[in-house]
Design an enzyme around this catalytic site. Structure first.
Site, PDB file in Angstrom:
ATOM      1  N   ASP A 179       0.863  -1.187   0.000  1.00  0.00           N
ATOM      2  CA  ASP A 179       0.000   0.000   0.000  1.00  0.00           C
ATOM      3  C   ASP A 179       0.896   1.233   0.000  1.00  0.00           C
ATOM      4  O   ASP A 179       0.789   2.103   0.852  1.00  0.00           O
ATOM      5  CB  ASP A 179      -0.921  -0.014   1.213  1.00  0.00           C
ATOM      6  CG  ASP A 179      -2.016   1.050   1.134  1.00  0.00           C
ATOM      7  OD1 ASP A 179      -2.248   1.572   0.024  1.00  0.00           O
ATOM      8  OD2 ASP A 179      -2.615   1.376   2.177  1.00  0.00           O
ATOM      9  N   ASP A 203       0.840   1.536  -4.506  1.00  0.00           N
ATOM     10  CA  ASP A 203       0.014   1.349  -5.674  1.00  0.00           C
ATOM     11  C   ASP A 203      -0.578   2.681  -6.183  1.00  0.00           C
ATOM     12  O   ASP A 203      -0.317   3.087  -7.295  1.00  0.00           O
ATOM     13  CB  ASP A 203      -1.067   0.338  -5.407  1.00  0.00           C
ATOM     14  CG  ASP A 203      -2.057   0.661  -4.287  1.00  0.00           C
ATOM     15  OD1 ASP A 203      -3.139   0.044  -4.311  1.00  0.00           O
ATOM     16  OD2 ASP A 203      -1.793   1.460  -3.393  1.00  0.00           O
ATOM     17  N   ASP A 207      -4.572   8.772  -3.454  1.00  0.00           N
ATOM     18  CA  ASP A 207      -5.806   8.142  -2.982  1.00  0.00           C
ATOM     19  C   ASP A 207      -6.532   9.099  -2.049  1.00  0.00           C
ATOM     20  O   ASP A 207      -5.986   9.498  -0.999  1.00  0.00           O
ATOM     21  CB  ASP A 207      -5.507   6.840  -2.235  1.00  0.00           C
ATOM     22  CG  ASP A 207      -5.247   5.665  -3.170  1.00  0.00           C
ATOM     23  OD1 ASP A 207      -5.290   5.874  -4.399  1.00  0.00           O
ATOM     24  OD2 ASP A 207      -4.970   4.557  -2.677  1.00  0.00           O
ATOM     25  N   ARG A 254      -7.809   4.311 -13.212  1.00  0.00           N
ATOM     26  CA  ARG A 254      -8.062   5.309 -12.168  1.00  0.00           C
ATOM     27  C   ARG A 254      -7.469   6.667 -12.576  1.00  0.00           C
ATOM     28  O   ARG A 254      -6.600   7.209 -11.899  1.00  0.00           O
ATOM     29  CB  ARG A 254      -7.497   4.872 -10.817  1.00  0.00           C
ATOM     30  CG  ARG A 254      -8.030   3.548 -10.317  1.00  0.00           C
ATOM     31  CD  ARG A 254      -7.468   3.210  -8.942  1.00  0.00           C
ATOM     32  NE  ARG A 254      -7.879   1.882  -8.505  1.00  0.00           N
ATOM     33  CZ  ARG A 254      -7.436   1.283  -7.404  1.00  0.00           C
ATOM     34  NH1 ARG A 254      -6.570   1.916  -6.616  1.00  0.00           N
ATOM     35  NH2 ARG A 254      -7.846   0.081  -7.081  1.00  0.00           N
TER      36      ARG A 254
END
Length: 676
Positions: A179, A203, A207, A254
């Site tokens: 992560d 990743d 976010d 994304r």
């Protein structure tokens, strides 16, 4: 005669009050030097109406400056706005320990990241607490192998002008077991992510998770990644986010993916050159997921698979975008929302987006730290105090329109400051005080004193409105500005006073300091431009104020140039104006502070208009020193006050060739503020 700091002063009869932009009224009565007779008081005047103005178009921010503004737009500007750490001190960090300490502190900080900081262990978090600005110095600030992490409840954070890169593990494209984000935020509010470059992260590069609100993501570069920029990880529909002028290149998915956002406004983004466009599902551009309401405007999609798509439960409105060589889904349904119901914004044409985003996205050399007065700090002095000692990078102090009655000191320990008024005109922002020299000497009387090097002031008025007629004093000097630092620039400024308005000096006699004044206004009566600094006044207006005498109203300059310095004062391409009677004003006299014989004035007035008020013999003695021993000259002066006589030394063309603005200012370090 009276004396103060070595200058011989005239006896004062009934005086006059300095008229300033804040509406003070003038009433002057001063006898000629050596005379004791009173003269009539002057009628009121308004200096603000007389000052020549810089055209508004020259004062407005350029397109580039507008795109590099330090205040957020979009949703991050709402509900109280996002200011980051601007209310706190400015610090510069060069290592992980210092970054981690300041970022996690309870108090606000503006944290400048200088150079590259490699985070250890690989992929570790740097926790960022509330009320922080983290900003790269120039375009080289980097966070490598690490994540900036905002825990739940964090608010009021700005992250700008950084490169965040290389936390990906070779061969681990999907990053299922790590992560390592670039920036991760959970249940936060009021965050602005601007002008950063994200590359090769494992990743998510960015976010925005779990009900985060009031977020703006602008002018970033997202490069070389799989899971680039995701929003959601919640069943609630709360997030409000603005995403504009970002560049997504060599990214797979994304770009962004937006899940359960109440409002997602995407405009003027540039998506191109996807990685793995052969994947029929997980290579895509923008995705409105869950119950998201998304609006896309004037974006540019080139070589993109599935440029924009929406779940059946979501809404997506698209208008004005350009699609070039795109395939797959182009979903549009529902009404979503109108962003202008929330905030105003400038929408660039879609055709201009590639060029604009390529130029302005990512870290920029010109982005720096700005402290706002009164927004971030209550006073100008408080903002100066927030600048670190031995400051090596420019800090702008942006002063809102208003009248600030206070003294300001920029000490020698705080270089590289830009003091800037933000009004439409320099008269909108006034720093004023009323201390005469008798209460603290010339230094103590100065409204503003600049002892630091590399200071620029623009779009401001500096005033000392001491009423020299109100009380009986031994000396009437009252400085609006005193400088002793080197490489000082004044642009579009006004200096208002009577006697000794503007002193440009140096720390000691044989130290040369340089001051450049352009497009400005200076007024006064006795010795109102004086000191020993090498000083250039260019493209400016100098107003010699009448004191009511028919024969002697004062002196424009009183230079005290060190004899070892060939360059003292240069007034060039300017206008000297006056309402004093004809033949009643001197161009200057030689000041020898304390009788110092090594202070030998040098003044050149060239290519400048002179009024009828200038005396036919415009230079005069001072304190027993003859003006003829000083270095006074004119070159190509013109107007009713110009003449060529035995009492007016004229510089020859060959001499004038080595007395240019560049000659006065460049010194040994090549300083060239006039070239900007």
């Amino acid at each position: 005669m009276t004396h103060l700091h070595g200058k011989r002063l005239p006896s004062l009869g009934p005086g006059r009050v300095l008229a300033t932009v804040v509406g003070l009224v003038a009433a002057l009565a001063l006898g000629a030097i050596g005379e004791a007779r009173a003269v009539p008081a002057f009628q009121p005047r308004t200096v603000a109406a007389e000052q020549p103005r810089t055209p508004a178009a020259e004062q407005r921010p350029t397109v580039a400056a507008d795109r590099l503004t330090d205040r957020p737009h979009g949703f991050a500007s709402l509900d109280g706005g996002t200011t980051g750490g601007a209310a706190g001190k400015v610090v510069t960090v060069t290592d992980q320990a210092a970054l981690a300490t300041y970022a996690a502190a309870e108090e606000p900080y503006v944290i400048r990241v200088a150079g590259s900081i490699a985070v250890e262990p690989f992929g570790s978090d740097i926790v960022v607490a509330s009320d922080k600005t983290i900003i790269g110095v120039g375009d080289t600030g980097e966070i490598v192998h690490g994540e900036l992490h905002l825990n739940p409840g964090t608010h009021n954070v700005i992250i700008r002008n950084l490169t965040i890169r290389d936390s990906a593990i070779a061969g681990n494209w999907d990053c299922k077991d790590t992560d390592f984000d670039g920036i991760q935020m959970d249940t936060v509010h009021h965050v602005w992510v601007d002008h950063n470059r994200f590359s090769n992260i494992c990743d998510g590069q960015l976010d925005v998770r779990k009900d985060s609100e009031y977020v703006t993501v602008s002018y970033n570069r997202f490069e070389n990644n799989n899971k680039t920029f995701g929003l959601g990880w919640t069943t609630n529909v709360k997030t409000q986010i603005t995403i504009d002028h970002n560049w997504f290149a060599h990214t797979k998915q994304r770009n962004p993916s937006v899940d359960n956002a109440a409002y997602a406004h995407l405009y003027n983004n540039y998506l191109t050159a996807q990685v793995d466009p052969g994947d029929p599902v997980w290579t895509y551009g923008n995705w409105s997921r869950g119950r998201t309401k998304m609006v896309i405007e004037n974006s540019y999609y080139q070589d993109v698979q599935h440029p924009y798509q929406a779940d059946a439960t979501a809404e997506l409105v698209q208008r004005g975008s350009i699609l070039k060589n795109t395939t797959g889904r182009h979903d549009e349904w529902g009404t979503a929302f109108d962003p202008r119901d929330f905030y105003a914004y400038r929408l660039d044409p879609a055709a201009a987006v590639p060029a604009l985003v390529r130029r302005f996205s990512g870290p920029q050399q010109r982005i720096g730290v700005t402290l706002h007065v009164p927004g971030d700090h209550p006073t100008v002095q408080a903002a100066v105090d927030a600048v670190p000692d031995q400051n090596s990078e420019p800090v702008t102090i942006a002063v809102a329109p208003g009248t600030y009655r206070a003294k300001v000191l920029i000490p020698a320990t705080k270089p590289n400051i830009v003091l800037e008024g933000t009004g439409h005109d320099r008269s909108d922002t006034v720093i004023v005080h009323d201390t005469p020299a008798e209460y603290g000497g010339s230094t103590g009387s100065a409204t503003v004193r600049i002892a630091a090097n590399d200071v620029t002031a623009r779009h401001l008025t500096f005033s000392n409105d001491f009423d020299e007629a109100a009380v009986e004093l031994k000396g009437e000097q009252a400085l609006a500005m005193k400088t002793t630092g080197d490489r000082i620039v004044f642009e579009d400024t006004a200096f208002l006073g009577n006697q000794d308005t503007l002193m440009t000096d140096s720390p000691k006699l044989d130290v040369i300091s340089r001051v450049y004044i352009r497009d400005s206004y200076i007024e006064g009566d006795v010795d109102f431009v004086y000191g020993r600094a090498t000083t250039v006044v260019e493209r400016s207006v100098i107003r010699a104020l009448s004191r009511g005498s028919a024969t002697n109203n004062g002196y424009i300059t009183a230079a005290s140039t060190w004899t070892g310095n060939p360059y003292g004062f240069l007034i060039t391409r300017s206008r000297i104006v006056s309402d004093a009677p004809a033949g009643s004003f001197h161009l200057g006299r030689p000041w020898h502070p304390g009788g110092e014989p090594e202070a030998v004035a040098q003044v050149l007035i060239r290519d400048t208009a002179l009024p009828a008020a200038i005396k036919s013999s415009p230079w005069t003695d001072m304190g027993g020193f003859s003006w003829q021993d000083a270095r006074f000259a004119e070159y190509r002066t013109y107007g009713p006050g110009a003449a060529v006589t035995a009492d007016r030394p004229q510089m020859s063309p060959s001499e004038a060739a080595s007395h240019t603005v560049a000659d006065y200012l460049e010194g040994t370090d090549g300083w060239a503020p006039y070239a900007r």
